[in-house]
Design a protein around this motif. Structure first.
Motif, PDB file in Angstrom:
ATOM      1  N   GLY A 347      36.264  30.576  30.858  1.00  0.00           N
ATOM      2  CA  GLY A 347      37.658  30.365  31.272  1.00  0.00           C
ATOM      3  C   GLY A 347      38.947  30.416  30.241  1.00  0.00           C
ATOM      4  O   GLY A 347      38.990  29.810  29.435  1.00  0.00           O
ATOM      5  N   HIS A 348      39.897  30.973  31.010  1.00  0.00           N
ATOM      6  CA  HIS A 348      41.088  31.343  29.847  1.00  0.00           C
ATOM      7  C   HIS A 348      42.431  31.140  30.647  1.00  0.00           C
ATOM      8  O   HIS A 348      43.511  31.175  30.330  1.00  0.00           O
ATOM      9  CB  HIS A 348      40.986  32.423  29.182  1.00  0.00           C
ATOM     10  CG  HIS A 348      40.791  33.755  29.788  1.00  0.00           C
ATOM     11  ND1 HIS A 348      39.753  33.911  30.464  1.00  0.00           N
ATOM     12  CD2 HIS A 348      41.500  34.673  30.333  1.00  0.00           C
ATOM     13  CE1 HIS A 348      39.661  35.113  30.933  1.00  0.00           C
ATOM     14  NE2 HIS A 348      40.952  35.542  31.138  1.00  0.00           N
ATOM     15  N   HIS A 349      42.142  31.088  32.376  1.00  0.00           N
ATOM     16  CA  HIS A 349      43.363  30.982  32.932  1.00  0.00           C
ATOM     17  C   HIS A 349      43.368  29.615  33.767  1.00  0.00           C
ATOM     18  O   HIS A 349      42.437  29.002  33.727  1.00  0.00           O
ATOM     19  CB  HIS A 349      43.149  32.008  34.034  1.00  0.00           C
ATOM     20  CG  HIS A 349      44.456  32.196  35.160  1.00  0.00           C
ATOM     21  ND1 HIS A 349      44.386  31.317  36.279  1.00  0.00           N
ATOM     22  CD2 HIS A 349      45.178  32.768  35.238  1.00  0.00           C
ATOM     23  CE1 HIS A 349      45.495  31.542  36.792  1.00  0.00           C
ATOM     24  NE2 HIS A 349      46.078  32.627  36.276  1.00  0.00           N
ATOM     25  N   PRO A 350      44.519  29.197  33.843  1.00  0.00           N
ATOM     26  CA  PRO A 350      44.666  27.865  34.527  1.00  0.00           C
ATOM     27  C   PRO A 350      43.609  27.536  35.687  1.00  0.00           C
ATOM     28  O   PRO A 350      42.938  26.475  35.778  1.00  0.00           O
ATOM     29  CB  PRO A 350      46.100  27.791  35.012  1.00  0.00           C
ATOM     30  CG  PRO A 350      46.779  28.558  34.037  1.00  0.00           C
ATOM     31  CD  PRO A 350      45.880  29.814  33.957  1.00  0.00           C
ATOM     32  N   THR A 351      43.537  28.573  36.534  1.00  0.00           N
ATOM     33  CA  THR A 351      42.603  28.165  37.748  1.00  0.00           C
ATOM     34  C   THR A 351      41.177  28.005  37.226  1.00  0.00           C
ATOM     35  O   THR A 351      40.313  27.068  37.569  1.00  0.00           O
ATOM     36  CB  THR A 351      42.891  29.283  38.715  1.00  0.00           C
ATOM     37  OG1 THR A 351      44.114  29.322  39.269  1.00  0.00           O
ATOM     38  CG2 THR A 351      41.626  29.034  39.758  1.00  0.00           C
ATOM     39  N   GLU A 352      40.647  28.811  36.558  1.00  0.00           N
ATOM     40  CA  GLU A 352      39.382  29.027  35.943  1.00  0.00           C
ATOM     41  C   GLU A 352      39.150  27.738  34.947  1.00  0.00           C
ATOM     42  O   GLU A 352      37.996  27.057  34.924  1.00  0.00           O
ATOM     43  CB  GLU A 352      39.193  30.184  35.165  1.00  0.00           C
ATOM     44  CG  GLU A 352      39.270  31.519  35.731  1.00  0.00           C
ATOM     45  CD  GLU A 352      39.357  32.805  34.676  1.00  0.00           C
ATOM     46  OE1 GLU A 352      39.088  33.929  35.007  1.00  0.00           O
ATOM     47  OE2 GLU A 352      39.409  32.432  33.633  1.00  0.00           O
ATOM     48  N   ILE A 353      39.894  27.355  34.197  1.00  0.00           N
ATOM     49  CA  ILE A 353      39.960  26.090  33.172  1.00  0.00           C
ATOM     50  C   ILE A 353      39.757  25.104  34.318  1.00  0.00           C
ATOM     51  O   ILE A 353      38.683  24.058  34.132  1.00  0.00           O
ATOM     52  CB  ILE A 353      41.037  25.865  32.458  1.00  0.00           C
ATOM     53  CG1 ILE A 353      41.305  27.049  31.402  1.00  0.00           C
ATOM     54  CG2 ILE A 353      41.289  24.650  31.859  1.00  0.00           C
ATOM     55  CD1 ILE A 353      42.637  27.353  30.622  1.00  0.00           C
ATOM     56  N   ALA A 354      40.571  24.578  35.376  1.00  0.00           N
ATOM     57  CA  ALA A 354      40.565  23.503  35.996  1.00  0.00           C
ATOM     58  C   ALA A 354      39.231  23.531  36.914  1.00  0.00           C
ATOM     59  O   ALA A 354      38.372  22.429  36.923  1.00  0.00           O
ATOM     60  CB  ALA A 354      41.658  23.565  37.244  1.00  0.00           C
ATOM     61  N   MET A 355      38.811  24.745  37.142  1.00  0.00           N
ATOM     62  CA  MET A 355      37.520  24.720  37.981  1.00  0.00           C
ATOM     63  C   MET A 355      36.116  24.495  37.080  1.00  0.00           C
ATOM     64  O   MET A 355      35.199  23.569  37.473  1.00  0.00           O
ATOM     65  CB  MET A 355      37.231  26.055  38.625  1.00  0.00           C
ATOM     66  CG  MET A 355      38.152  26.490  39.882  1.00  0.00           C
ATOM     67  SD  MET A 355      37.470  27.860  40.683  1.00  0.00           S
ATOM     68  CE  MET A 355      37.747  29.274  39.449  1.00  0.00           C
ATOM     69  N   VAL A 356      36.111  24.970  35.913  1.00  0.00           N
ATOM     70  CA  VAL A 356      35.004  24.826  35.140  1.00  0.00           C
ATOM     71  C   VAL A 356      35.014  23.286  34.693  1.00  0.00           C
ATOM     72  O   VAL A 356      33.957  22.582  34.707  1.00  0.00           O
ATOM     73  CB  VAL A 356      34.636  25.640  33.913  1.00  0.00           C
ATOM     74  CG1 VAL A 356      35.944  25.430  32.968  1.00  0.00           C
ATOM     75  CG2 VAL A 356      33.511  25.496  33.290  1.00  0.00           C
ATOM     76  N   ILE A 357      36.110  22.586  34.241  1.00  0.00           N
ATOM     77  CA  ILE A 357      36.394  21.256  34.020  1.00  0.00           C
ATOM     78  C   ILE A 357      35.798  20.162  34.948  1.00  0.00           C
ATOM     79  O   ILE A 357      35.070  19.198  34.602  1.00  0.00           O
ATOM     80  CB  ILE A 357      37.647  20.864  33.435  1.00  0.00           C
ATOM     81  CG1 ILE A 357      37.887  21.671  32.072  1.00  0.00           C
ATOM     82  CG2 ILE A 357      37.900  19.167  33.233  1.00  0.00           C
ATOM     83  CD1 ILE A 357      39.388  21.247  31.702  1.00  0.00           C
ATOM     84  N   ARG A 358      36.436  20.478  36.303  1.00  0.00           N
ATOM     85  CA  ARG A 358      35.858  19.825  37.263  1.00  0.00           C
ATOM     86  C   ARG A 358      34.534  19.803  37.608  1.00  0.00           C
ATOM     87  O   ARG A 358      33.855  18.812  37.911  1.00  0.00           O
ATOM     88  CB  ARG A 358      36.719  19.917  38.594  1.00  0.00           C
ATOM     89  CG  ARG A 358      38.183  19.461  38.271  1.00  0.00           C
ATOM     90  CD  ARG A 358      38.883  19.521  39.838  1.00  0.00           C
ATOM     91  NE  ARG A 358      40.285  18.914  39.657  1.00  0.00           N
ATOM     92  CZ  ARG A 358      41.624  19.813  39.627  1.00  0.00           C
ATOM     93  NH1 ARG A 358      41.396  21.098  39.517  1.00  0.00           N
ATOM     94  NH2 ARG A 358      42.684  19.256  39.510  1.00  0.00           N
ATOM     95  N   SER A 359      33.706  20.952  37.370  1.00  0.00           N
ATOM     96  CA  SER A 359      32.538  21.521  37.950  1.00  0.00           C
ATOM     97  C   SER A 359      31.604  20.501  36.810  1.00  0.00           C
ATOM     98  O   SER A 359      30.803  19.586  37.287  1.00  0.00           O
ATOM     99  CB  SER A 359      32.142  22.794  37.736  1.00  0.00           C
ATOM    100  OG  SER A 359      32.813  23.330  38.786  1.00  0.00           O
ATOM    101  N   LEU A 360      32.067  20.540  35.610  1.00  0.00           N
ATOM    102  CA  LEU A 360      31.194  19.659  34.464  1.00  0.00           C
ATOM    103  C   LEU A 360      31.459  18.367  34.669  1.00  0.00           C
ATOM    104  O   LEU A 360      30.415  17.546  34.255  1.00  0.00           O
ATOM    105  CB  LEU A 360      31.503  20.289  33.117  1.00  0.00           C
ATOM    106  CG  LEU A 360      31.158  21.937  33.173  1.00  0.00           C
ATOM    107  CD1 LEU A 360      31.416  22.382  31.699  1.00  0.00           C
ATOM    108  CD2 LEU A 360      29.458  22.055  33.189  1.00  0.00           C
TER     109      LEU A 360
END
Length: 471
Positions: A347-360
């Motif tokens: 993940g390197h885009h804001p949307t991707e970053i937020a999704m992976v952080i929240r998922s984990l």
């Protein structure tokens, strides 16, 4: 073609996939990449000849040169020599379309989720025995450490990259679109031009099938503002993956009145890590994946519908995806260090970053903290999306920032990893030098048993995690 084919930047995810496909066709493969990696080593094992110095590659006798947009102005002299010798020069997208020209094609586009969704469709078609040709911009165990292979079946499945506009040079018979978000604005310059490109990709006026995740705000905006005057082909079919309330929206009613039976809605809801969906003709079905995150479930739904367009029952597809194998660098577990789980994600885009952080974080719940080691990717992206990146990173309990991974870009004055500091909580954030051994001292001092360390970014940030596991 007989070869040899020369791939410039052969170690890149997309280029290496194409090189593997060329090797499947028994073509002679030469490659240039400035650094060695697991990717180049595996290609060499299969017979590719790879050099780190481009001047060491003789151009005499080469049938074709394939390049990516990562090969830039620094290589002008090489391009000039290639043209002087009248060697055909093809962008990687052109070469891919040569490889799949004798098959029906399923393309997957979107600002996020392309690689995962392409892998899902590929796994479905592979497991039902359709033997597709596959081109994925990442490593997956489905293809034994590579991202591309030539299959003998009716279909080719490939990732369609919008980053440089070349995804519009083809029209697949089945076109999947996961979402539209603000990325690659260094190329498109404006949001409107980005949306125009994705609208052209949907290709409403042509034959074939489009599958859209219509719950995505970016896709909804395009459907609302750009379909008012569009003419639809009588041989076009549209599948919309959406939540039930969206059937009352203006854009949906417009499409329904224009398309009638050519439009199919697949409605869904998510409950307890399961996606429950209604597929016309098949009733209510359920989708569950081995990976946490709403984005994986919705990508899975798009893959199920895309596979249906190629002839696979959605019930069969959903059952196959319950065993989804995943992609390297997408929530990939690297190992454990003294009670700390070490993960890697692209993940390197804001949307991707937020999704992976929240998922984990949801996966951890209250068992431990999520410690994020982030490496910004490209100076241009950092400059354009700085505040949005910081907002997404700010939801991490502890954040370490590495220097920007340039990806070949020239530094932009005033844009560094320290540029994030004014937008973040200083007590939760620490700036690192970018020297692995020194950085690990700081990282280790913050880790506690039960924590998860997430190495996040599209560069070489995973190297920090791998080195930690060796200590």
């Amino acid at each position: 073609m007989k070869g040899p084919i020369l791939f410039l930047g052969i170690g890149g995810s997309g280029m290496s996939s194409l090189a593997h496909m060329a090797l499947d066709l028994n073509l002679s493969v030469l490659g240039y990449d400035k650094k060695n990696s697991e990717t180049t080593a595996f290609l060499a094992e299969r017979g590719a000849i790879i050099e780190n110095d481009i001047s060491q590659i003789p151009l005499e006798g080469i049938e074709m040169v394939v390049y990516s947009s990562a090969i830039n102005d620094k290589h002008k002299q090489v391009f000039a020599e290639i043209k002087e010798k009248n060697i055909p020069l093809k962008h990687r997208s052109e070469f891919m379309h040569l490889l799949v020209s004798n098959q029906k094609s399923i393309s997957v586009a979107g600002s996020h989720g392309k690689t995962s969704t392409t892998t899902m469709v590929s796994q479905i078609l592979t497991e039902v025995g359709m033997d597709p040709t596959i081109m994925i911009g990442g490593d997956t165990s489905l293809l034994e450490k590579r991202g591309g292979k030539i299959g003998g079946g009716e279909f080719a499945v490939y990732e369609s990259d919008e980053s440089d506009g070349t995804f519009l040079k083809h029209k697949a018979s089945i076109r999947l679109l996961t979402n539209i978000d603000n990325d690659h604005l260094d190329y498109y310059k404006t949001r409107e031009r980005l949306e125009d490109a994705f609208f052209e990709y949907m290709a409403f006026g042509t034959e074939g099938v489009a599958v859209l995740y219509a719950h995505d705000p970016g896709i909804r905006d395009v459907l609302l503002h750009k379909t008012k005057e569009v003419s639809f082909s009588p041989n076009f079919r549209l599948y919309l993956c959406m939540e039930e309330p969206e059937t009352k929206s203006e854009w949906y009613q417009r499409l329904k009145s224009k398309l009638g039976d050519q439009l199919t809605q697949v409605t869904y809801q998510i409950k307890d890590d399961n996606l429950l969906f209604d597929f016309p003709g098949f009733g209510s079905l359920s989708l569950h994946l081995p990976y946490p995150g709403v984005h994986y479930l919705t990508n899975g739904l798009v893959a199920v519908v895309g596979a249906y367009a190629s002839g696979v029952s959605p019930k069969v597809s959903a059952e196959i995806l319950s065993r989804y194998i995943g992609v390297k660098r997408r929530q990939e577990g690297l190992g454990d260090w003294k009670g700390i789980t070490v993960m890697d994600d692209y993940g390197h885009h804001p949307t991707e970053i937020a999704m992976v952080i929240r998922s984990l974080q949801n996966k951890l719940k209250s068992k431990g903290r999520l410690v994020v080691l982030f490496q910004p990717h490209r100076y241009t992206r950092t400059q354009l999306l700085l505040e949005d990146l910081a907002k997404s990173l700010g939801i991490a309990e502890i954040l370490f920032l590495l220097p920007i991974y340039s990806a070949g870009e020239t530094p932009i004055p005033g844009i560094t990893h320290e540029s994030f500091i004014p937008f973040l909580k200083k007590e939760n954030t620490q700036i690192l030098e970018g020297v692995i051994e020194k950085d690990l001292v700081s990282i280790k001092s913050k880790l506690e048993p039960g924590d998860m360390l997430l190495c996040l970014g599209a560069g070489n940030v995973r190297d920090w995690g791998l080195r930690l596991l060796e200590t």
